[in-house]
Design a protein around this motif. Structure first.
Motif, PDB file in Angstrom:
ATOM      1  N   ASP A 298      -7.254 -71.117  39.708  1.00  0.00           N
ATOM      2  CA  ASP A 298      -7.173 -69.662  39.612  1.00  0.00           C
ATOM      3  C   ASP A 298      -6.843 -69.230  38.188  1.00  0.00           C
ATOM      4  OD1 ASP A 298      -7.703 -69.462  42.329  1.00  0.00           O
ATOM      5  OD2 ASP A 298      -5.570 -69.512  42.860  1.00  0.00           O
ATOM      6  N   VAL A 299      -6.001 -69.999  37.521  1.00  0.00           N
ATOM      7  CA  VAL A 299      -5.657 -69.696  36.123  1.00  0.00           C
ATOM      8  C   VAL A 299      -6.892 -69.843  35.244  1.00  0.00           C
ATOM      9  CG1 VAL A 299      -4.310 -70.451  34.129  1.00  0.00           C
ATOM     10  CG2 VAL A 299      -3.242 -70.323  36.372  1.00  0.00           C
ATOM     11  N   LEU A 300      -7.693 -70.894  35.494  1.00  0.00           N
ATOM     12  CA  LEU A 300      -8.902 -71.106  34.694  1.00  0.00           C
ATOM     13  C   LEU A 300      -9.902 -69.968  34.869  1.00  0.00           C
ATOM     14  CD1 LEU A 300      -9.493 -74.940  35.069  1.00  0.00           C
ATOM     15  CD2 LEU A 300      -8.726 -73.697  33.053  1.00  0.00           C
ATOM     16  N   LYS A 301      -9.971 -69.403  36.079  1.00  0.00           N
ATOM     17  CA  LYS A 301     -10.871 -68.270  36.311  1.00  0.00           C
ATOM     18  C   LYS A 301     -10.440 -67.053  35.496  1.00  0.00           C
ATOM     19  CE  LYS A 301     -12.135 -69.613  40.988  1.00  0.00           C
ATOM     20  NZ  LYS A 301     -11.956 -69.316  42.414  1.00  0.00           N
ATOM     21  N   LEU A 302      -9.125 -66.894  35.320  1.00  0.00           N
ATOM     22  CA  LEU A 302      -8.599 -65.763  34.581  1.00  0.00           C
ATOM     23  C   LEU A 302      -8.559 -65.998  33.076  1.00  0.00           C
ATOM     24  CD1 LEU A 302      -5.583 -64.934  36.916  1.00  0.00           C
ATOM     25  CD2 LEU A 302      -7.781 -63.743  36.808  1.00  0.00           C
ATOM     26  N   TRP A 303      -8.760 -67.239  32.654  1.00  0.00           N
ATOM     27  CA  TRP A 303      -8.649 -67.626  31.252  1.00  0.00           C
ATOM     28  C   TRP A 303      -9.792 -67.014  30.464  1.00  0.00           C
ATOM     29  CZ3 TRP A 303      -4.758 -69.746  28.749  1.00  0.00           C
ATOM     30  CH2 TRP A 303      -4.971 -70.314  27.502  1.00  0.00           C
ATOM     31  N   ASP A 304      -9.477 -66.183  29.512  1.00  0.00           N
ATOM     32  CA  ASP A 304     -10.463 -65.525  28.673  1.00  0.00           C
ATOM     33  C   ASP A 304     -10.171 -65.924  27.232  1.00  0.00           C
ATOM     34  OD1 ASP A 304     -12.581 -63.913  28.011  1.00  0.00           O
ATOM     35  OD2 ASP A 304     -11.387 -62.071  27.963  1.00  0.00           O
ATOM     36  N   THR A 305     -11.201 -66.337  26.526  1.00  0.00           N
ATOM     37  CA  THR A 305     -10.989 -66.809  25.155  1.00  0.00           C
ATOM     38  C   THR A 305     -11.963 -66.146  24.185  1.00  0.00           C
ATOM     39  OG1 THR A 305     -12.508 -68.666  25.492  1.00  0.00           O
ATOM     40  CG2 THR A 305     -10.187 -69.080  25.929  1.00  0.00           C
ATOM     41  N   ILE A 306     -11.596 -66.244  22.927  1.00  0.00           N
ATOM     42  CA  ILE A 306     -12.436 -65.771  21.832  1.00  0.00           C
ATOM     43  C   ILE A 306     -12.860 -67.001  21.041  1.00  0.00           C
ATOM     44  CG2 ILE A 306     -12.523 -64.357  19.738  1.00  0.00           C
ATOM     45  CD1 ILE A 306     -10.167 -62.744  21.001  1.00  0.00           C
ATOM     46  N   SER A 307     -14.142 -67.173  20.852  1.00  0.00           N
ATOM     47  CA  SER A 307     -14.648 -68.352  20.157  1.00  0.00           C
ATOM     48  C   SER A 307     -14.266 -68.322  18.682  1.00  0.00           C
ATOM     49  CB  SER A 307     -16.178 -68.419  20.273  1.00  0.00           C
ATOM     50  OG  SER A 307     -16.665 -69.488  19.494  1.00  0.00           O
ATOM     51  N   THR A 308     -13.981 -69.499  18.148  1.00  0.00           N
ATOM     52  CA  THR A 308     -13.702 -69.633  16.718  1.00  0.00           C
ATOM     53  C   THR A 308     -14.987 -69.912  15.947  1.00  0.00           C
ATOM     54  OG1 THR A 308     -13.327 -72.008  16.895  1.00  0.00           O
ATOM     55  CG2 THR A 308     -11.397 -70.562  17.182  1.00  0.00           C
ATOM     56  N   LEU A 309     -16.092 -70.044  16.668  1.00  0.00           N
ATOM     57  CA  LEU A 309     -17.410 -70.393  16.123  1.00  0.00           C
ATOM     58  C   LEU A 309     -17.449 -71.820  15.582  1.00  0.00           C
ATOM     59  CD1 LEU A 309     -18.315 -67.022  14.366  1.00  0.00           C
ATOM     60  CD2 LEU A 309     -18.923 -67.798  16.665  1.00  0.00           C
ATOM     61  N   ASP A 310     -16.484 -72.632  15.953  1.00  0.00           N
ATOM     62  CA  ASP A 310     -16.450 -74.059  15.641  1.00  0.00           C
ATOM     63  C   ASP A 310     -16.320 -74.783  16.983  1.00  0.00           C
ATOM     64  OD1 ASP A 310     -15.755 -76.692  15.059  1.00  0.00           O
ATOM     65  OD2 ASP A 310     -14.560 -76.136  13.310  1.00  0.00           O
TER      66      ASP A 310
END
Length: 123
Positions: free
Chosen positions: A88-100
């Motif tokens: 459930d935590v992984l579903k909520l996990w939102d990230t911003i790419s570092t482009l690396d």
């Protein structure tokens, strides 16, 4: 088991008086009863295994009730993130790419969104 009354002041010790004396003599703590194998504790304290299991289950139930995980012997609804499962935590996990790609992989997908993140390094 002198720590039982400190850990769970309202725990009913009367049904377990005979067990508690032997457990105290053999230096078994409340933490031992909920974290170690009951068979090992029973052997160490020279007590019947079913009685040690019964005491261990009663202590665990009392701890869960005092923490709000159980309500008088029945499960209660999960309390916020205390009972959130990993998927459930992984579903909520939102990230911003570092482009690396390698850095994103190391960070679990990128920099977590919705959190204050500080990126530091050596010069």
């Amino acid at each position: 088991m002198t720590d039982l009354t400190a850990v769970l002041p309202a725990f009913p010790t009367q049904p377990y008086v005979r067990l508690l004396r032997s457990l105290e003599t053999h230096h078994v703590t409340t933490a031992d009863l909920v974290s170690q194998d009951c068979a090992e504790i029973a052997k160490r304290a020279q007590l019947p295994l079913p009685e040690v299991k019964r005491l261990s289950a009663a202590i665990l139930d009392a701890l869960q009730t005092s923490l709000g995980i159980k309500d008088a012997g029945t499960e209660v609804e999960p309390i916020g993130s205390l009972r959130t499962q990993g998927r459930d935590v992984l579903k909520l996990w939102d990230t911003i790419s570092t482009l690396d790609n390698q850095l994103d992989l190391a960070l679990g997908g990128g920099i977590p969104a919705g959190y204050v993140t500080e990126v530091v390094g050596e010069r």
